[in-house]
Design a protein around this motif. Structure first.
Motif, PDB file in Angstrom:
ATOM      1  N   ALA A   1       0.832  -1.213   0.000  1.00 34.77           N
ATOM      2  CA  ALA A   1       0.000   0.000   0.000  1.00 34.77           C
ATOM      3  C   ALA A   1       0.863   1.258   0.000  1.00 34.77           C
ATOM      4  N   LEU A   2       1.899   1.302   0.820  1.00 39.89           N
ATOM      5  CA  LEU A   2       2.752   2.490   0.878  1.00 39.89           C
ATOM      6  C   LEU A   2       3.568   2.648  -0.394  1.00 39.89           C
ATOM      7  N   VAL A   3       4.067   1.549  -0.922  1.00 34.35           N
ATOM      8  CA  VAL A   3       4.823   1.604  -2.179  1.00 34.35           C
ATOM      9  C   VAL A   3       3.937   2.161  -3.289  1.00 34.35           C
ATOM     10  N   ASP A   4       2.710   1.665  -3.380  1.00 33.12           N
ATOM     11  CA  ASP A   4       1.774   2.146  -4.398  1.00 33.12           C
ATOM     12  C   ASP A   4       1.417   3.620  -4.189  1.00 33.12           C
ATOM     13  N   GLN A   5       1.146   3.994  -2.958  1.00 36.78           N
ATOM     14  CA  GLN A   5       0.768   5.380  -2.643  1.00 36.78           C
ATOM     15  C   GLN A   5       1.857   6.361  -3.036  1.00 36.78           C
ATOM     16  N   LEU A   6       3.094   6.035  -2.725  1.00 41.05           N
ATOM     17  CA  LEU A   6       4.224   6.934  -3.011  1.00 41.05           C
ATOM     18  C   LEU A   6       4.824   6.709  -4.396  1.00 41.05           C
ATOM     19  N   GLN A   7       4.387   5.663  -5.089  1.00 37.94           N
ATOM     20  CA  GLN A   7       4.970   5.250  -6.361  1.00 37.94           C
ATOM     21  C   GLN A   7       6.473   5.032  -6.207  1.00 37.94           C
ATOM     22  N   LEU A   8       6.829   4.503  -5.071  1.00 38.96           N
ATOM     23  CA  LEU A   8       8.224   4.316  -4.703  1.00 38.96           C
ATOM     24  C   LEU A   8       8.970   3.435  -5.689  1.00 38.96           C
ATOM     25  N   ASP A   9       8.355   2.363  -6.129  1.00 37.69           N
ATOM     26  CA  ASP A   9       9.013   1.462  -7.072  1.00 37.69           C
ATOM     27  C   ASP A   9       9.326   2.157  -8.386  1.00 37.69           C
ATOM     28  N   GLN A  10       8.425   3.005  -8.855  1.00 39.37           N
ATOM     29  CA  GLN A  10       8.637   3.715 -10.113  1.00 39.37           C
ATOM     30  C   GLN A  10       9.740   4.768  -9.989  1.00 39.37           C
ATOM     31  N   ILE A  11       9.756   5.464  -8.864  1.00 40.27           N
ATOM     32  CA  ILE A  11      10.777   6.498  -8.636  1.00 40.27           C
ATOM     33  C   ILE A  11      12.160   5.864  -8.572  1.00 40.27           C
ATOM     34  N   ILE A  12      12.263   4.736  -7.891  1.00 44.02           N
ATOM     35  CA  ILE A  12      13.550   4.042  -7.766  1.00 44.02           C
ATOM     36  C   ILE A  12      13.971   3.446  -9.106  1.00 44.02           C
ATOM     37  N   ALA A  13      13.031   2.825  -9.814  1.00 48.76           N
ATOM     38  CA  ALA A  13      13.347   2.236 -11.120  1.00 48.76           C
ATOM     39  C   ALA A  13      13.795   3.295 -12.124  1.00 48.76           C
ATOM     40  N   ALA A  14      13.222   4.498 -12.045  1.00 43.30           N
ATOM     41  CA  ALA A  14      13.613   5.583 -12.954  1.00 43.30           C
ATOM     42  C   ALA A  14      15.057   6.012 -12.713  1.00 43.30           C
ATOM     43  N   ARG A  15      15.600   5.672 -11.553  1.00 39.93           N
ATOM     44  CA  ARG A  15      16.975   5.998 -11.211  1.00 39.93           C
ATOM     45  C   ARG A  15      17.879   4.777 -11.340  1.00 39.93           C
ATOM     46  N   GLY A  16      17.355   3.728 -11.966  1.00 38.06           N
ATOM     47  CA  GLY A  16      18.142   2.519 -12.217  1.00 38.06           C
ATOM     48  C   GLY A  16      18.285   1.605 -11.030  1.00 38.06           C
ATOM     49  N   GLY A  17      17.502   1.831  -9.982  1.00 38.57           N
ATOM     50  CA  GLY A  17      17.662   1.063  -8.759  1.00 38.57           C
ATOM     51  C   GLY A  17      16.656  -0.048  -8.572  1.00 38.57           C
ATOM     52  N   LYS A  18      16.888  -0.805  -7.520  1.00 38.79           N
ATOM     53  CA  LYS A  18      15.999  -1.889  -7.130  1.00 38.79           C
ATOM     54  C   LYS A  18      15.405  -1.560  -5.768  1.00 38.79           C
ATOM     55  N   LEU A  19      14.186  -1.999  -5.552  1.00 40.77           N
ATOM     56  CA  LEU A  19      13.495  -1.807  -4.284  1.00 40.77           C
ATOM     57  C   LEU A  19      13.476  -3.124  -3.532  1.00 40.77           C
ATOM     58  N   VAL A  20      13.898  -3.083  -2.279  1.00 36.58           N
ATOM     59  CA  VAL A  20      13.827  -4.234  -1.385  1.00 36.58           C
ATOM     60  C   VAL A  20      13.034  -3.783  -0.168  1.00 36.58           C
ATOM     61  N   LEU A  21      11.945  -4.496   0.123  1.00 37.74           N
ATOM     62  CA  LEU A  21      11.109  -4.137   1.262  1.00 37.74           C
ATOM     63  C   LEU A  21      11.544  -4.880   2.510  1.00 37.74           C
ATOM     64  N   MET A  22      11.193  -4.281   3.646  1.00 36.37           N
ATOM     65  CA  MET A  22      11.503  -4.895   4.927  1.00 36.37           C
ATOM     66  C   MET A  22      10.456  -4.457   5.930  1.00 36.37           C
ATOM     67  N   GLY A  23      10.434  -5.066   7.090  1.00 37.91           N
ATOM     68  CA  GLY A  23       9.524  -4.676   8.152  1.00 37.91           C
ATOM     69  C   GLY A  23       8.316  -5.593   8.254  1.00 37.91           C
ATOM     70  N   THR A  24       7.504  -5.315   9.266  1.00 37.62           N
ATOM     71  CA  THR A  24       6.369  -6.158   9.609  1.00 37.62           C
ATOM     72  C   THR A  24       5.367  -6.300   8.469  1.00 37.62           C
ATOM     73  N   ALA A  25       4.984  -5.191   7.843  1.00 35.63           N
ATOM     74  CA  ALA A  25       3.982  -5.244   6.770  1.00 35.63           C
ATOM     75  C   ALA A  25       4.478  -6.092   5.599  1.00 35.63           C
ATOM     76  N   ALA A  26       5.701  -5.854   5.171  1.00 32.52           N
ATOM     77  CA  ALA A  26       6.247  -6.597   4.034  1.00 32.52           C
ATOM     78  C   ALA A  26       6.381  -8.082   4.356  1.00 32.52           C
ATOM     79  N   GLU A  27       6.835  -8.401   5.558  1.00 33.53           N
ATOM     80  CA  GLU A  27       6.984  -9.807   5.941  1.00 33.53           C
ATOM     81  C   GLU A  27       5.628 -10.514   5.980  1.00 33.53           C
ATOM     82  N   ALA A  28       4.608  -9.845   6.530  1.00 34.64           N
ATOM     83  CA  ALA A  28       3.275 -10.448   6.609  1.00 34.64           C
ATOM     84  C   ALA A  28       2.667 -10.631   5.219  1.00 34.64           C
ATOM     85  N   GLU A  29       2.834  -9.622   4.366  1.00 32.16           N
ATOM     86  CA  GLU A  29       2.303  -9.724   3.004  1.00 32.16           C
ATOM     87  C   GLU A  29       2.997 -10.828   2.219  1.00 32.16           C
ATOM     88  N   LEU A  30       4.299 -10.941   2.378  1.00 31.82           N
ATOM     89  CA  LEU A  30       5.050 -11.987   1.683  1.00 31.82           C
ATOM     90  C   LEU A  30       4.573 -13.366   2.130  1.00 31.82           C
TER      91      LEU A  30
END
Length: 103
Positions: free
Chosen positions: A20-49
């Motif tokens: 939800a936060l990644v989608d809201q902030l478009q974080l994956d797109q911003i990072i990909a536009a800079r040639g980077g990779k996104l790695v999630l961490m924390g309680t929400a990401a672990e539970a979703e995974l």
């Protein structure tokens, strides 16, 4: 976001976030536009995974416990460029690698 947006190129961003936060902030797109990779961490990401079907979660998740070696394995090798000294391209200079932890 300000820390991410100030760089034109990024290798990897470790973010404490879920889908939800990644989608809201478009974080994956911003990072990909800079040639980077996104790695999630924390309680929400672990539970979703854990709840997702195997292979269907959209980003890698750094699950706890993890070590400094695991983080280093995600970082690219240090790149080198020729020295820019006048008439002397004899040796490499190491490009800077920035690791910033935002709490």
């Amino acid at each position: 976001m300000a820390d991410i947006c100030r760089y034109s190129t990024i290798a990897v961003v470790f973010a404490e976030a879920g889908v939800a936060l990644v989608d809201q902030l478009q974080l994956d797109q911003i990072i990909a536009a800079r040639g980077g990779k996104l790695v999630l961490m924390g309680t929400a990401a672990e539970a979703e995974l854990e709840a997702a079907e195997i292979g269907s979660y959209p980003w890698p998740v750094l699950c706890r416990p993890f070590s400094a070696a695991v983080i280093k394995s995600w970082l690219p090798p240090r790149h080198t460029v020729p020295k820019a000294t006048a008439g002397n391209n004899a040796g490499p200079d190491t490009l800077p690698l920035h690791l910033r932890i935002v709490d």
